[in-house]
Design an enzyme around this catalytic site. Sequence first.
Site: not given
Length: 215
Positions: A70, A137, A168
């Site tokens: 991802r 998220s 992140c």
Amino acid sequence: MPQTLGFRELGQMAYEPVWQAMQRFTNERGTDAPDEVWLVQHPPVFTQGQAGKAEHLLLPGDIPVVQVDRGGQVTYHGPGQLVAYLLLDVRRLGFGVRDLVNRMEHCLIELLASYGVPAAAKPDAPGVYVNGAKIASLGLRIRHGCSFHGLALNVDMDLQPFRRINPCGYAGLAMTQLSDHAGPIEFAEVSARLRAQLVKHLDYAEQTTLTGGID
């Protein structure tokens, strides 16, 4: 365009088999395949996105780290977090990537508002925030015009593992969860509200619950 969005309630499942199943689903789906959303909780795991840097894994310890396909950097999944994997033909839906991200963020913002929790998105840092602390998220992959991966909402969980990473990619990013703002939470009710918001924001008319496994 299909009018019904199908949901699979997977309960708690290990991360890697679900990831492998969504890859297969995306690789094998035809142009007329209906879209699905998979709702799941994972045992503790860190997932490192394609942009992830090793220095953001501060002290993973006994929690496994999985390198995934991802977008984005490292995040944590664990029990008490509601994860929704969006297996959508975004080309058929007519959504660009930024449009899809905006829809996901608005879905979460409205869900949180239904619990009396004011939340907001940030233009430079995808996700949803409450008073500057991250509560949800987002991370996606688009392949052949179809999305997989999705969103993770902190409902009622142990947030301590987030301290073992720069969430992140942001050092010192504060994390929060719904139960800290809304009191005792019924997890199944959060899931039901998320389903309704996804149907609304993805422009579907109705939803259905899909049965059977993901193998």
